[in-house]
Design an enzyme around this catalytic site. Structure first.
Site, PDB file in Angstrom:
ATOM      1  N   ASP A  48       0.699  -1.116   0.193  1.00  0.00           N
ATOM      2  CA  ASP A  48       0.071   0.279  -0.173  1.00  0.00           C
ATOM      3  C   ASP A  48       0.938   1.097  -0.115  1.00  0.00           C
ATOM      4  O   ASP A  48       1.892   1.313   0.348  1.00  0.00           O
ATOM      5  CB  ASP A  48      -0.777   0.126   1.327  1.00  0.00           C
ATOM      6  CG  ASP A  48      -0.356  -0.276   2.492  1.00  0.00           C
ATOM      7  OD1 ASP A  48       0.758   0.752   2.333  1.00  0.00           O
ATOM      8  OD2 ASP A  48      -1.025  -0.366   3.347  1.00  0.00           O
ATOM      9  N   LYS A  70      -4.273   3.363  -1.973  1.00  0.00           N
ATOM     10  CA  LYS A  70      -5.039   5.004  -2.502  1.00  0.00           C
ATOM     11  C   LYS A  70      -3.640   5.379  -2.750  1.00  0.00           C
ATOM     12  O   LYS A  70      -2.772   5.828  -2.299  1.00  0.00           O
ATOM     13  CB  LYS A  70      -5.596   5.244  -1.062  1.00  0.00           C
ATOM     14  CG  LYS A  70      -7.134   4.913  -0.693  1.00  0.00           C
ATOM     15  CD  LYS A  70      -7.837   5.480  -0.259  1.00  0.00           C
ATOM     16  CE  LYS A  70      -9.086   4.312   0.777  1.00  0.00           C
ATOM     17  NZ  LYS A  70      -9.311   4.166   1.862  1.00  0.00           N
ATOM     18  N   MET A 185      -5.776   8.059  11.298  1.00  0.00           N
ATOM     19  CA  MET A 185      -6.635   9.142   9.689  1.00  0.00           C
ATOM     20  C   MET A 185      -7.670   9.767   9.543  1.00  0.00           C
ATOM     21  O   MET A 185      -8.916  10.244   9.914  1.00  0.00           O
ATOM     22  CB  MET A 185      -7.373   7.854   9.046  1.00  0.00           C
ATOM     23  CG  MET A 185      -6.448   6.761   8.509  1.00  0.00           C
ATOM     24  SD  MET A 185      -7.380   5.409   8.162  1.00  0.00           S
ATOM     25  CE  MET A 185      -7.770   4.653   9.571  1.00  0.00           C
TER      26      MET A 185
HETATM   27  N1  SAH Z   1      -2.156   0.008   9.705  1.00  0.00           N
HETATM   28  C1  SAH Z   1      -1.239   1.167   9.976  1.00  0.00           C
HETATM   29  C2  SAH Z   1      -1.933   2.758   9.458  1.00  0.00           C
HETATM   30  C3  SAH Z   1      -3.190   2.606   8.706  1.00  0.00           C
HETATM   31  S1  SAH Z   1      -4.193   3.952   8.505  1.00  0.00           S
HETATM   32  C4  SAH Z   1      -0.225   1.294  11.595  1.00  0.00           C
HETATM   33  O1  SAH Z   1      -0.191   0.173  11.772  1.00  0.00           O
HETATM   34  O2  SAH Z   1       0.494   2.250  11.338  1.00  0.00           O
HETATM   35  C5  SAH Z   1      -3.411   5.004   7.895  1.00  0.00           C
HETATM   36  C6  SAH Z   1      -2.805   5.494   9.078  1.00  0.00           C
HETATM   37  O3  SAH Z   1      -1.935   5.217  10.202  1.00  0.00           O
HETATM   38  C7  SAH Z   1      -2.779   7.352   8.766  1.00  0.00           C
HETATM   39  O4  SAH Z   1      -3.590   8.056   8.800  1.00  0.00           O
HETATM   40  C8  SAH Z   1      -1.963   8.232   9.653  1.00  0.00           C
HETATM   41  O5  SAH Z   1      -2.786   8.229  10.678  1.00  0.00           O
HETATM   42  C9  SAH Z   1      -1.423   6.807  10.457  1.00  0.00           C
HETATM   43  N2  SAH Z   1      -0.056   6.465  10.326  1.00  0.00           N
HETATM   44  C10 SAH Z   1       0.795   5.685   9.726  1.00  0.00           C
HETATM   45  N3  SAH Z   1       1.978   5.748   9.106  1.00  0.00           N
HETATM   46  C11 SAH Z   1       2.233   6.927   9.759  1.00  0.00           C
HETATM   47  C12 SAH Z   1       3.421   7.979  10.288  1.00  0.00           C
HETATM   48  N4  SAH Z   1       4.372   7.084   9.218  1.00  0.00           N
HETATM   49  N5  SAH Z   1       3.741   8.977  11.055  1.00  0.00           N
HETATM   50  C13 SAH Z   1       2.182   9.025  10.622  1.00  0.00           C
HETATM   51  N6  SAH Z   1       0.889   9.087  10.793  1.00  0.00           N
HETATM   52  C14 SAH Z   1       1.308   7.200  10.143  1.00  0.00           C
END
Ligand code: SAH
Length: 276
Positions: A48, A70, A185
């Protein structure tokens, strides 16, 4: 490149299997050894948008790299289409690595994909990853739990399938029982969420940290308060995707500012602004 030790055997990635793995929040050093092992064996990597390109570079030179996330301005694959793609590749006897940012089971739809694989009779393995709401905050000097401030933490998504704030959230209950709230998110609905929490009794000067691109070289941290967010402040910062948001007193723990990952920038809304 994988370490060896007596009694340690790295699992073999068998043809026809799907490994559903987390890639961590961004910094390649936060990839687990199982995910690295998967990258070194996979025939196909379906990833992704949150997976850092440097991590994809660890795939075998002849592996097919397929994007299934996306991307702004382009139609994205529907969840059912992603699952169908995984099933199709596995049925052709490929070793399919489904690589997701953070942890696959934390707001990552990994559970849905696992169910679809089960239903299709495709064998799979789950490899957890470091989630942004823990590891990403750590790189901003924020421990999600601390004995001085909280014995509980709530992970909340800022939107549901429909794109709106998830319905059915009991804001008063969360406001009362969860001293620390971590929002995934949530950029789009942050102002509204702050309003709900204030209406439910959270203090207007409660600290909030917005950590954008956590663990990456251009990580940015914006510190503000609930009331300033409700007034429309700091929303610009939150719009810099991806952003993880932490509400609660773990945000301003004394002496924590010293532990900021290299290259991080701190901006303070409210007059004082510093970067460095
Ligand atoms: N599975 C992922 C989350 C996916 S949902 C996890 O466990 O981290 C996507 C959201 O994750 C983004 O909108 C943001 O809120 C957060 N996110 C993922 N990577 C990030 C990063 N490097 N910095 C800040 N927020 C992050």
């Amino acid at each position: 490149m994988l370490p060896s030790a007596a009694g340690l055997e790295w699992p073999e990635f068998l043809p026809g299997w799907v490994w559903l793995a987390g890639a961590g929040p961004g910094d390649p050093g936060l990839v687990t050894l199982h995910t690295l092992s998967a990258l070194q064996q996979a025939d196909v990597v379906v990833h992704d948008a949150l997976v850092d390109p440097r991590i994809l570079n660890w795939a075998r030179g002849d592996a097919a790299i397929e994007f299934a996330g996306k991307r702004a301005g382009q139609p994205s694959l529907k969840q059912a289409e992603v699952s169908a793609l995984l099933v199709e590749r596995a049925r052709h006897g490929r070793r399919v690595l489904r690589l997701k940012g953070g942890d696959p089971f934390v707001f990552g739809r990994g559970g849905e994909e696992a169910q679809d694989l089960l239903a299709a009779g495709i064998p799979f393995r789950i490899i957890p990853g470091i989630t942004a709401g823990i590891g990403g905050l750590a790189y901003a000097g924020i421990p999600v739990t601390h004995r001085d401030t909280n014995h509980a933490v709530t992970f909340l998504t800022g939107h549901d399938r429909s794109g709106g704030i998830p319905s059915g959230i009991d804001w008063p209950a969360i406001a009362r029982s969860s001293p620390v709230i971590v929002l995934y998110m949530a950029s789009k609905h942050l102002r509204e969420i702050a309003g709900h929490l204030l209406a439910a009794g959270r203090s207007s000067d409660e600290p909030v940290a917005i950590v954008c691109r956590a663990t990456l070289p251009d990580q940015q941290i914006v510190e503000t308060t609930l009331s300033r967010i409700a007034a429309g402040d700091a929303l610009e910062a939150a719009a810099m995707a991806p952003a993880i948001i932490c509400i609660g007193n773990v945000v301003r723990l004394p002496a924590m500012a010293g532990w900021i990952a290299q290259g991080a920038a701190i901006c303070e809304i409210d007059g004082k602004r510093r970067t460095g």
